[in-house]
Scaffold this motif. Sequence first.
Motif, PDB file in Angstrom:
ATOM      1  N   LEU A  87     -97.655 -19.844 124.110  1.00  0.00           N
ATOM      2  CA  LEU A  87     -97.671 -18.619 123.324  1.00  0.00           C
ATOM      3  C   LEU A  87     -99.006 -18.465 122.599  1.00  0.00           C
ATOM      4  O   LEU A  87     -99.590 -17.376 122.563  1.00  0.00           O
ATOM      5  CB  LEU A  87     -96.511 -18.619 122.317  1.00  0.00           C
ATOM      6  CG  LEU A  87     -96.403 -17.414 121.385  1.00  0.00           C
ATOM      7  CD1 LEU A  87     -96.184 -16.141 122.189  1.00  0.00           C
ATOM      8  CD2 LEU A  87     -95.297 -17.616 120.384  1.00  0.00           C
ATOM      9  N   LEU A  88     -99.508 -19.555 122.015  1.00  0.00           N
ATOM     10  CA  LEU A  88    -100.797 -19.525 121.334  1.00  0.00           C
ATOM     11  C   LEU A  88    -101.922 -19.158 122.304  1.00  0.00           C
ATOM     12  O   LEU A  88    -102.799 -18.361 121.979  1.00  0.00           O
ATOM     13  CB  LEU A  88    -101.073 -20.887 120.683  1.00  0.00           C
ATOM     14  CG  LEU A  88    -102.401 -21.034 119.955  1.00  0.00           C
ATOM     15  CD1 LEU A  88    -102.493 -20.044 118.808  1.00  0.00           C
ATOM     16  CD2 LEU A  88    -102.584 -22.455 119.473  1.00  0.00           C
ATOM     17  N   ALA A  89    -101.887 -19.729 123.502  1.00  0.00           N
ATOM     18  CA  ALA A  89    -102.908 -19.427 124.510  1.00  0.00           C
ATOM     19  C   ALA A  89    -102.858 -17.952 124.907  1.00  0.00           C
ATOM     20  O   ALA A  89    -103.893 -17.293 125.064  1.00  0.00           O
ATOM     21  CB  ALA A  89    -102.722 -20.314 125.732  1.00  0.00           C
ATOM     22  N   ALA A  90    -101.662 -17.391 125.055  1.00  0.00           N
ATOM     23  CA  ALA A  90    -101.513 -15.986 125.420  1.00  0.00           C
ATOM     24  C   ALA A  90    -102.052 -15.081 124.309  1.00  0.00           C
ATOM     25  O   ALA A  90    -102.727 -14.062 124.573  1.00  0.00           O
ATOM     26  CB  ALA A  90    -100.057 -15.666 125.703  1.00  0.00           C
ATOM     27  N   ILE A  91    -101.785 -15.437 123.041  1.00  0.00           N
ATOM     28  CA  ILE A  91    -102.270 -14.640 121.915  1.00  0.00           C
ATOM     29  C   ILE A  91    -103.793 -14.690 121.849  1.00  0.00           C
ATOM     30  O   ILE A  91    -104.454 -13.674 121.645  1.00  0.00           O
ATOM     31  CB  ILE A  91    -101.639 -15.125 120.598  1.00  0.00           C
ATOM     32  CG1 ILE A  91    -100.139 -14.778 120.593  1.00  0.00           C
ATOM     33  CG2 ILE A  91    -102.316 -14.492 119.392  1.00  0.00           C
ATOM     34  CD1 ILE A  91     -99.377 -15.361 119.413  1.00  0.00           C
ATOM     35  N   GLN A  92    -104.358 -15.894 122.041  1.00  0.00           N
ATOM     36  CA  GLN A  92    -105.818 -16.030 122.014  1.00  0.00           C
ATOM     37  C   GLN A  92    -106.470 -15.211 123.131  1.00  0.00           C
ATOM     38  O   GLN A  92    -107.503 -14.587 122.942  1.00  0.00           O
ATOM     39  CB  GLN A  92    -106.210 -17.496 122.112  1.00  0.00           C
ATOM     40  CG  GLN A  92    -105.939 -18.262 120.836  1.00  0.00           C
ATOM     41  CD  GLN A  92    -106.248 -19.751 120.978  1.00  0.00           C
ATOM     42  OE1 GLN A  92    -106.403 -20.256 122.088  1.00  0.00           O
ATOM     43  NE2 GLN A  92    -106.321 -20.444 119.841  1.00  0.00           N
ATOM     44  N   GLN A  93    -105.858 -15.218 124.307  1.00  0.00           N
ATOM     45  CA  GLN A  93    -106.401 -14.458 125.425  1.00  0.00           C
ATOM     46  C   GLN A  93    -106.356 -12.962 125.135  1.00  0.00           C
ATOM     47  O   GLN A  93    -107.296 -12.227 125.411  1.00  0.00           O
ATOM     48  CB  GLN A  93    -105.614 -14.779 126.693  1.00  0.00           C
ATOM     49  CG  GLN A  93    -106.169 -14.098 127.922  1.00  0.00           C
ATOM     50  CD  GLN A  93    -105.381 -14.467 129.176  1.00  0.00           C
ATOM     51  OE1 GLN A  93    -104.344 -15.114 129.095  1.00  0.00           O
ATOM     52  NE2 GLN A  93    -105.863 -14.033 130.324  1.00  0.00           N
ATOM     53  N   ASP A  94    -105.259 -12.487 124.507  1.00  0.00           N
ATOM     54  CA  ASP A  94    -105.159 -11.080 124.160  1.00  0.00           C
ATOM     55  C   ASP A  94    -106.217 -10.707 123.114  1.00  0.00           C
ATOM     56  O   ASP A  94    -106.818  -9.629 123.196  1.00  0.00           O
ATOM     57  CB  ASP A  94    -103.771 -10.765 123.615  1.00  0.00           C
ATOM     58  CG  ASP A  94    -102.708 -10.760 124.677  1.00  0.00           C
ATOM     59  OD1 ASP A  94    -103.076 -10.676 125.864  1.00  0.00           O
ATOM     60  OD2 ASP A  94    -101.505 -10.834 124.332  1.00  0.00           O
ATOM     61  N   LEU A  95    -106.464 -11.599 122.154  1.00  0.00           N
ATOM     62  CA  LEU A  95    -107.468 -11.314 121.119  1.00  0.00           C
ATOM     63  C   LEU A  95    -108.860 -11.258 121.717  1.00  0.00           C
ATOM     64  O   LEU A  95    -109.684 -10.438 121.318  1.00  0.00           O
ATOM     65  CB  LEU A  95    -107.406 -12.376 120.016  1.00  0.00           C
ATOM     66  CG  LEU A  95    -106.194 -12.281 119.083  1.00  0.00           C
ATOM     67  CD1 LEU A  95    -106.185 -13.456 118.114  1.00  0.00           C
ATOM     68  CD2 LEU A  95    -106.182 -10.971 118.321  1.00  0.00           C
TER      69      LEU A  95
END
Length: 99
Positions: A87-95
Amino acid sequence: MLEIGIFCVIVLAAGYWVAMYVMGRHDDVIHGKFVHSEEEGEFAAPAMPTPPPRFPNRSLKTAEPAKIVPADGAAPPEVTSEALQSLLAAIQQDLKSVA
């Protein structure tokens, strides 16, 4: 124009009289005395009102939230560290894609 000015002064005087009467200064309204000569020599400090009671201290023990169980009785799956990392990786990628 002069009549309007005189009328306004009379209305202001009546409003002042009503305000003094409502505040409880009946002697000032009736006699017009704002400084009493017998009280000139004596100085008395006004009485301090008692402070309101303090709020009770909060207890340090916190209440646990109620566990919500679905109607079918199945408990929700536990959250694992791997799921949080993805989830953290997905959020970072979106940012990064937004910036």
